[in-house]
Design a protein around this motif. Structure first.
Motif, PDB file in Angstrom:
ATOM      1  N   THR A 176       0.853  -1.180   0.000  1.00 48.48           N
ATOM      2  CA  THR A 176       0.000   0.000   0.000  1.00 48.48           C
ATOM      3  C   THR A 176       0.892   1.234   0.000  1.00 48.48           C
ATOM      4  OG1 THR A 176      -1.865   1.070   1.117  1.00 48.48           O
ATOM      5  CG2 THR A 176      -0.164   0.096   2.515  1.00 48.48           C
ATOM      6  N   GLY A 177       0.307   2.399   0.220  1.00 53.69           N
ATOM      7  CA  GLY A 177       1.103   3.628   0.198  1.00 53.69           C
ATOM      8  C   GLY A 177       1.289   4.176  -1.202  1.00 53.69           C
ATOM      9  N   PHE A 178       0.316   3.947  -2.089  1.00 49.64           N
ATOM     10  CA  PHE A 178       0.413   4.446  -3.455  1.00 49.64           C
ATOM     11  C   PHE A 178       0.215   5.962  -3.462  1.00 49.64           C
ATOM     12  CE2 PHE A 178      -1.857   0.194  -4.032  1.00 49.64           C
ATOM     13  CZ  PHE A 178      -0.666  -0.506  -3.945  1.00 49.64           C
ATOM     14  N   HIS A 179       0.932   6.616  -4.358  1.00 48.91           N
ATOM     15  CA  HIS A 179       0.943   8.086  -4.358  1.00 48.91           C
ATOM     16  C   HIS A 179       0.119   8.666  -5.502  1.00 48.91           C
ATOM     17  CE1 HIS A 179       2.705  12.167  -4.911  1.00 48.91           C
ATOM     18  NE2 HIS A 179       2.760  12.139  -3.591  1.00 48.91           N
ATOM     19  N   ASP A 180       0.473   8.308  -6.720  1.00 51.71           N
ATOM     20  CA  ASP A 180      -0.242   8.849  -7.873  1.00 51.71           C
ATOM     21  C   ASP A 180      -0.177   7.870  -9.024  1.00 51.71           C
ATOM     22  OD1 ASP A 180       1.964   9.787  -9.992  1.00 51.71           O
ATOM     23  OD2 ASP A 180       2.714  10.240  -7.976  1.00 51.71           O
ATOM     24  N   LEU A 181      -1.022   8.110 -10.011  1.00 48.90           N
ATOM     25  CA  LEU A 181      -1.054   7.306 -11.230  1.00 48.90           C
ATOM     26  C   LEU A 181      -1.111   8.248 -12.410  1.00 48.90           C
ATOM     27  CD1 LEU A 181      -1.293   4.514 -12.591  1.00 48.90           C
ATOM     28  CD2 LEU A 181      -3.777   4.728 -12.391  1.00 48.90           C
ATOM     29  N   ALA A 182      -0.075   8.201 -13.241  1.00 46.96           N
ATOM     30  CA  ALA A 182       0.024   9.088 -14.413  1.00 46.96           C
ATOM     31  C   ALA A 182      -0.079  10.554 -14.008  1.00 46.96           C
ATOM     32  CB  ALA A 182      -1.036   8.732 -15.449  1.00 46.96           C
ATOM     33  N   GLY A 183       0.476  10.887 -12.853  1.00 44.08           N
ATOM     34  CA  GLY A 183       0.466  12.269 -12.394  1.00 44.08           C
ATOM     35  C   GLY A 183      -0.782  12.690 -11.655  1.00 44.08           C
ATOM     36  N   LEU A 184      -1.783  11.803 -11.550  1.00 46.45           N
ATOM     37  CA  LEU A 184      -3.028  12.126 -10.840  1.00 46.45           C
ATOM     38  C   LEU A 184      -2.971  11.549  -9.430  1.00 46.45           C
ATOM     39  CD1 LEU A 184      -5.630  11.310 -13.647  1.00 46.45           C
ATOM     40  CD2 LEU A 184      -4.740  13.560 -13.011  1.00 46.45           C
ATOM     41  N   PRO A 185      -3.175  12.361  -8.409  1.00 49.34           N
ATOM     42  CA  PRO A 185      -3.147  11.838  -7.025  1.00 49.34           C
ATOM     43  C   PRO A 185      -4.246  10.804  -6.815  1.00 49.34           C
ATOM     44  CG  PRO A 185      -3.035  14.238  -7.049  1.00 49.34           C
ATOM     45  CD  PRO A 185      -3.372  13.820  -8.441  1.00 49.34           C
ATOM     46  N   LEU A 186      -3.850   9.614  -6.382  1.00 49.73           N
ATOM     47  CA  LEU A 186      -4.834   8.565  -6.141  1.00 49.73           C
ATOM     48  C   LEU A 186      -5.720   8.940  -4.959  1.00 49.73           C
ATOM     49  CD1 LEU A 186      -2.708   5.344  -6.709  1.00 49.73           C
ATOM     50  CD2 LEU A 186      -4.531   6.240  -8.147  1.00 49.73           C
TER      51      LEU A 186
END
Length: 355
Positions: A176-186
């Protein structure tokens, strides 16, 4: 009406298309609450997983009780990329690596820096694993319930392996601890709408492509494998490669569903490998109806919503309700909810003749 695209398929495509257009449009014109949008995205991921099982079970008669393995593989591969991008933004290692005393990511995680390579791995790694397992099983003529039991045992073995901390995948706690995806904040509204829309479009694309394949010559050969494989082999067809093709395609499709699911829930752990999930997917397909892919979408959506509602209001009732649904399908609707339309038409025809 074409057999490839009958009334249920066209209606399902229209609903999915409208939903895919409506979500971004509403997001641009008004503030959408993230919970229902996130719920739609998760439902579409489950629908995609159910379609993967239906393509295999309804199309070729091969029942897999271990598709959670490929679902989890796609999720773990996506999580690796998300953690690499989170480390690039924060320069902080994930907690499970710090707990293990690691100074950095394993060297073989390098491919996860690239989004393109990660997508390639999500499609290829589950298909390669499915090919190895399927080649040995299908070449040995393992069929029916024996194949189903082996797939469930394989998933259970993978779950036990992922519970170990030394595998480098977070052990019991997962990743866990994901930050962003393709520059979009998760977790933000933009990423939530984007992921839900991508999940809807993936289901729509799979429905169109799957219906086309099932209506093609390949689909007729798969139906022959399902109905009478020995006769097809007698006619000179090598059924091994037919079954391997649909088995590997189904594995890749399940991995795509897992890769879309993990960013929307924010975690991946061995719970995705629980054999109960794979069994539940088969129940979705059986309740919705096999062979047309629309039933898989319907079954996954309705059963998941019913489970969520009962788990919150009366959690002790859910196993009994699920058992009653299975009995209803077995005794009254052999092809699931899709049989309701067929039974209604037959009843109306008999009524018209009697009149």
């Amino acid at each position: 009406m074409s057999r490839r695209f009958d009334v249920p398929a066209i209606l399902t495509m229209l609903v999915l298309g409208l939903l895919a257009v409506a979500l971004p449009a509403l997001a641009l014109t008004a503030t959408l609450p993230t919970y229902p949008v996130n719920l739609i995205g998760q439902l579409m991921c489950f629908a995609l997983l159910a379609m993967a099982v239906d393509l295999l079970w309804g199309g070729a008669g091969i029942l897999s009780l271990g598709h959670g393995l490929f679902f989890a593989l796609g999720g773990y591969l996506c999580a690796m990329h998300l953690l690499r991008t989170a480390h690039a933004a924060t320069h902080v290692l994930p907690d499970f690596l710090l707990y293990m005393g690691a100074a950095g990511f394993p060297s073989w995680w390098g491919f996860a820096d690239s989004a393109a390579l990660t997508v390639f791995a999500i499609l290829l790694v589950p298909a390669a694993a499915a090919f190895l397992f399927g080649f040995v099983s299908f070449r040995s003529r393992v069929n029916g319930v024996y194949f189903s039991i082996i797939t469930q045992a394989l998933t259970y073995t993978a779950m036990l392996l992922m519970f170990r901390n030394d595998t480098g995948f977070g052990g019991n706690n997962g990743m866990t601890g994901f930050h962003d995806l393709a520059g979009l904040p998760l977790g933000g509204p933009t990423a939530t709408v984007a992921l839900a829309t991508a999940s809807i479009l993936a289901v729509l694309a799979c429905l169109v492509a799957g219906r086309f394949v099932l209506g093609s010559r390949l689909g007729r050969l798969l139906a022959a494998v399902r109905d009478d494989e020995p006769r097809l082999r007698f006619l000179g067809y090598e059924t091994l490669w037919l079954k391997l093709a649909v088995w590997c395609a189904s594995a890749s499709l399940a991995a795509v569903a897992g890769a879309l699911y993990v960013p929307q829930v924010g975690i991946v752990n061995p719970a995705l490998l629980d054999p109960a999930l794979s069994l539940e997917v088969a129940v979705w397909v059986a309740i919705g109806g096999r062979g047309g892919l629309c039933g898989a979408i319907l079954g996954a959506t309705l059963v998941t919503l019913l489970k969520a509602w009962l788990s919150a209001s009366a959690p002790l009732l859910w196993p009994f309700v699920l058992g009653l649904l299975i009995l209803l399908v077995v005794m009254a609707l052999p092809n699931g909810l899709l049989d309701i339309g067929n039974r209604s038409r037959a009843w109306m025809t008999r009524l018209g003749r009697a009149a």
